[in-house]
Design a protein around this motif. Sequence first.
Motif, PDB file in Angstrom:
ATOM      1  N   TYR A  62     -79.140  27.434 -95.955  1.00  0.00           N
ATOM      2  CA  TYR A  62     -78.472  26.006 -95.945  1.00  0.00           C
ATOM      3  C   TYR A  62     -77.747  25.879 -94.744  1.00  0.00           C
ATOM      4  CZ  TYR A  62     -75.998  21.676 -97.069  1.00  0.00           C
ATOM      5  OH  TYR A  62     -75.422  20.582 -97.008  1.00  0.00           O
ATOM      6  N   ILE A  63     -76.652  26.836 -94.704  1.00  0.00           N
ATOM      7  CA  ILE A  63     -75.859  26.895 -93.622  1.00  0.00           C
ATOM      8  C   ILE A  63     -76.462  27.183 -92.247  1.00  0.00           C
ATOM      9  CG2 ILE A  63     -73.766  28.198 -92.526  1.00  0.00           C
ATOM     10  CD1 ILE A  63     -72.752  28.390 -95.345  1.00  0.00           C
ATOM     11  N   ASN A  64     -77.380  28.056 -92.385  1.00  0.00           N
ATOM     12  CA  ASN A  64     -78.079  28.526 -91.100  1.00  0.00           C
ATOM     13  C   ASN A  64     -78.882  27.244 -90.463  1.00  0.00           C
ATOM     14  OD1 ASN A  64     -78.950  30.735 -89.349  1.00  0.00           O
ATOM     15  ND2 ASN A  64     -80.842  30.462 -90.094  1.00  0.00           N
ATOM     16  N   PHE A 115     -71.592  30.148 -82.273  1.00  0.00           N
ATOM     17  CA  PHE A 115     -70.258  30.499 -83.153  1.00  0.00           C
ATOM     18  C   PHE A 115     -68.918  30.608 -82.396  1.00  0.00           C
ATOM     19  CE2 PHE A 115     -73.190  33.777 -85.913  1.00  0.00           C
ATOM     20  CZ  PHE A 115     -73.830  32.481 -86.373  1.00  0.00           C
ATOM     21  N   GLY A 116     -69.109  30.784 -81.217  1.00  0.00           N
ATOM     22  CA  GLY A 116     -67.793  30.840 -80.388  1.00  0.00           C
ATOM     23  C   GLY A 116     -67.453  29.132 -80.181  1.00  0.00           C
ATOM     24  N   PHE A 117     -68.348  28.404 -79.868  1.00  0.00           N
ATOM     25  CA  PHE A 117     -68.094  26.833 -79.760  1.00  0.00           C
ATOM     26  C   PHE A 117     -67.543  26.485 -81.110  1.00  0.00           C
ATOM     27  CE2 PHE A 117     -69.763  22.782 -80.066  1.00  0.00           C
ATOM     28  CZ  PHE A 117     -69.016  21.865 -78.971  1.00  0.00           C
ATOM     29  N   LEU A 118     -68.383  26.532 -82.274  1.00  0.00           N
ATOM     30  CA  LEU A 118     -68.079  25.934 -83.538  1.00  0.00           C
ATOM     31  C   LEU A 118     -67.019  26.713 -84.269  1.00  0.00           C
ATOM     32  CD1 LEU A 118     -71.847  25.844 -85.358  1.00  0.00           C
ATOM     33  CD2 LEU A 118     -70.294  24.068 -84.149  1.00  0.00           C
ATOM     34  N   TYR A 119     -66.852  28.037 -84.327  1.00  0.00           N
ATOM     35  CA  TYR A 119     -65.777  28.719 -84.931  1.00  0.00           C
ATOM     36  C   TYR A 119     -64.810  29.317 -84.254  1.00  0.00           C
ATOM     37  CZ  TYR A 119     -69.798  28.340 -88.270  1.00  0.00           C
ATOM     38  OH  TYR A 119     -70.776  27.830 -89.161  1.00  0.00           O
ATOM     39  N   GLY A 120     -64.791  29.492 -82.851  1.00  0.00           N
ATOM     40  CA  GLY A 120     -63.867  30.031 -82.248  1.00  0.00           C
ATOM     41  C   GLY A 120     -64.012  31.690 -82.458  1.00  0.00           C
ATOM     42  N   SER A 173     -68.682  35.432 -84.569  1.00  0.00           N
ATOM     43  CA  SER A 173     -69.409  35.506 -85.741  1.00  0.00           C
ATOM     44  C   SER A 173     -68.716  34.345 -86.672  1.00  0.00           C
ATOM     45  CB  SER A 173     -68.973  36.637 -86.601  1.00  0.00           C
ATOM     46  OG  SER A 173     -67.693  37.117 -86.901  1.00  0.00           O
ATOM     47  N   ARG A 174     -69.573  33.923 -87.587  1.00  0.00           N
ATOM     48  CA  ARG A 174     -69.318  32.999 -88.831  1.00  0.00           C
ATOM     49  C   ARG A 174     -68.188  33.220 -89.713  1.00  0.00           C
ATOM     50  NH1 ARG A 174     -74.155  32.786 -92.146  1.00  0.00           N
ATOM     51  NH2 ARG A 174     -75.192  31.409 -90.219  1.00  0.00           N
ATOM     52  N   PRO A 175     -67.357  32.327 -89.958  1.00  0.00           N
ATOM     53  CA  PRO A 175     -66.176  32.916 -91.061  1.00  0.00           C
ATOM     54  C   PRO A 175     -66.939  33.399 -92.054  1.00  0.00           C
ATOM     55  CG  PRO A 175     -65.846  30.561 -90.039  1.00  0.00           C
ATOM     56  CD  PRO A 175     -67.070  31.100 -89.575  1.00  0.00           C
ATOM     57  N   GLU A 176     -66.218  34.529 -92.747  1.00  0.00           N
ATOM     58  CA  GLU A 176     -66.659  34.952 -94.087  1.00  0.00           C
ATOM     59  C   GLU A 176     -66.737  34.191 -95.002  1.00  0.00           C
ATOM     60  OE1 GLU A 176     -64.495  38.845 -94.961  1.00  0.00           O
ATOM     61  OE2 GLU A 176     -65.243  39.650 -93.044  1.00  0.00           O
ATOM     62  N   ASP A 177     -65.619  33.158 -95.318  1.00  0.00           N
ATOM     63  CA  ASP A 177     -65.283  32.167 -96.117  1.00  0.00           C
ATOM     64  C   ASP A 177     -66.568  31.084 -95.942  1.00  0.00           C
ATOM     65  OD1 ASP A 177     -64.595  30.363 -98.173  1.00  0.00           O
ATOM     66  OD2 ASP A 177     -62.838  29.849 -97.158  1.00  0.00           O
ATOM     67  N   SER A 178     -67.486  31.043 -96.872  1.00  0.00           N
ATOM     68  CA  SER A 178     -68.310  29.800 -96.513  1.00  0.00           C
ATOM     69  C   SER A 178     -67.983  28.444 -96.601  1.00  0.00           C
ATOM     70  CB  SER A 178     -69.411  30.121 -97.576  1.00  0.00           C
ATOM     71  OG  SER A 178     -69.150  29.858 -98.819  1.00  0.00           O
ATOM     72  N   ASP A 179     -67.053  28.363 -97.387  1.00  0.00           N
ATOM     73  CA  ASP A 179     -66.226  26.956 -97.520  1.00  0.00           C
ATOM     74  C   ASP A 179     -65.810  26.396 -95.933  1.00  0.00           C
ATOM     75  OD1 ASP A 179     -67.009  26.561 -99.864  1.00  0.00           O
ATOM     76  OD2 ASP A 179     -64.891  27.055-100.670  1.00  0.00           O
ATOM     77  N   THR A 180     -65.071  27.475 -95.107  1.00  0.00           N
ATOM     78  CA  THR A 180     -64.501  27.214 -93.963  1.00  0.00           C
ATOM     79  C   THR A 180     -65.747  26.733 -93.038  1.00  0.00           C
ATOM     80  OG1 THR A 180     -62.719  28.655 -94.473  1.00  0.00           O
ATOM     81  CG2 THR A 180     -63.104  28.181 -91.992  1.00  0.00           C
ATOM     82  N   ALA A 181     -66.603  27.508 -93.009  1.00  0.00           N
ATOM     83  CA  ALA A 181     -67.920  27.255 -92.284  1.00  0.00           C
ATOM     84  C   ALA A 181     -68.458  25.805 -92.448  1.00  0.00           C
ATOM     85  CB  ALA A 181     -68.872  28.423 -92.267  1.00  0.00           C
ATOM     86  N   LEU A 182     -68.428  25.778 -93.892  1.00  0.00           N
ATOM     87  CA  LEU A 182     -69.267  24.498 -94.298  1.00  0.00           C
ATOM     88  C   LEU A 182     -68.496  23.225 -93.603  1.00  0.00           C
ATOM     89  CD1 LEU A 182     -71.765  23.535 -95.810  1.00  0.00           C
ATOM     90  CD2 LEU A 182     -70.426  23.430 -97.815  1.00  0.00           C
ATOM     91  N   PHE A 217     -68.122  18.390 -90.156  1.00  0.00           N
ATOM     92  CA  PHE A 217     -67.385  17.821 -89.257  1.00  0.00           C
ATOM     93  C   PHE A 217     -68.025  17.728 -87.905  1.00  0.00           C
ATOM     94  CE2 PHE A 217     -64.335  17.764 -85.512  1.00  0.00           C
ATOM     95  CZ  PHE A 217     -63.764  16.647 -85.455  1.00  0.00           C
ATOM     96  N   GLN A 218     -68.801  18.652 -87.497  1.00  0.00           N
ATOM     97  CA  GLN A 218     -69.497  18.760 -86.190  1.00  0.00           C
ATOM     98  C   GLN A 218     -70.906  17.879 -86.325  1.00  0.00           C
ATOM     99  OE1 GLN A 218     -68.914  19.732 -83.022  1.00  0.00           O
ATOM    100  NE2 GLN A 218     -67.010  20.975 -83.620  1.00  0.00           N
ATOM    101  N   CYS A 219     -71.284  17.927 -87.666  1.00  0.00           N
ATOM    102  CA  CYS A 219     -72.695  17.042 -87.881  1.00  0.00           C
ATOM    103  C   CYS A 219     -72.312  15.631 -87.735  1.00  0.00           C
ATOM    104  CB  CYS A 219     -73.240  17.440 -89.135  1.00  0.00           C
ATOM    105  SG  CYS A 219     -74.272  18.901 -88.826  1.00  0.00           S
ATOM    106  N   CYS A 220     -71.253  15.214 -88.442  1.00  0.00           N
ATOM    107  CA  CYS A 220     -70.663  13.834 -88.552  1.00  0.00           C
ATOM    108  C   CYS A 220     -70.509  13.394 -87.072  1.00  0.00           C
ATOM    109  CB  CYS A 220     -69.321  13.752 -89.340  1.00  0.00           C
ATOM    110  SG  CYS A 220     -68.604  12.125 -89.571  1.00  0.00           S
TER     111      CYS A 220
END
Length: 277
Positions: free
Chosen positions: A181-183, A202-207, A210-219, A224-227
């Motif tokens: 789902y996240i991917n 990942f650098g653009f989205l999460y700085g 790699s993706r944050p280990e906490d899936s809630d943070t990534a979600l 926000f970015q999709c919106c």
Amino acid sequence: MQINFPFNVQNVSYPNFKGIENKKLPEAKPDEFIKSTPDKSSYDKGFEYAKQKCAQTLQGGSAYEYSVAIDEDGNVLYETKGEEKHCNLCHDKLKPNMTVVHGHPGEKLKPLSPQDVITFLKTPEIKKMTAVDKNENSCSLEKPEGFRLFNNSSLDTRVNEIFMKNWLDVLGISYEIDEDYINSYENKLKEHFGISDKKELFGFLYGSSSRPEDSDTALGTLRFQCCINGITMNEPYVDKFLSPDADVKDDSDLEIQILDSFLNKICEEYNVILKYE
């Protein structure tokens, strides 16, 4: 599987009150009211007529729906021809405690659809909603005495959520937030920004690379970015329901089983009554 209800109207009969003006009605005591008791046999005749008329239009392979609405005394309020997947509700002819009967095309009785349920629950005047097949077999939902609908504004969303989750439950398909789902939404954003490398995304989205280990943070970041970039981000159950894995053959025994299970969940949630005849 969409059935909308706004209806073209044909004939409407009105009660004749001539000859009652000189009759003395009993005087009501304070906090009491006089309630007429509908003629049950008259209602039954009207209901049978409605079922027969809707079933007749399906015989011979007709693919369109026909609808008949009756009042609590069995009088026909209107009849209308719909289309293959829906009929329209005639709002200016609604009466309290009315019954709406319509045909469902197909070789087998297909239970009431999510749109049928939404119309039934949201329309205070509708006491009973019935779908019939060409052989007059029927599936009905009925409101109990004292029925009240809460959270009307979110009803459509909630009914469709129950429908899709039930569909997936019967098929044994999980709709939890997972890696896939996240991917999938990371890939949509990658395509939107024209980024070819996942680490760059990942650098653009999460700085980070790699993706944050906490899936809630990534979600939260993805939402926000999709919106702000005009990308619709569905709930996981919506994406799973729309996937090829959830395809079910129309009018199959499995589809009928899924619809029946859905209606039973509606009865549990909204305290209404399901009946097959």
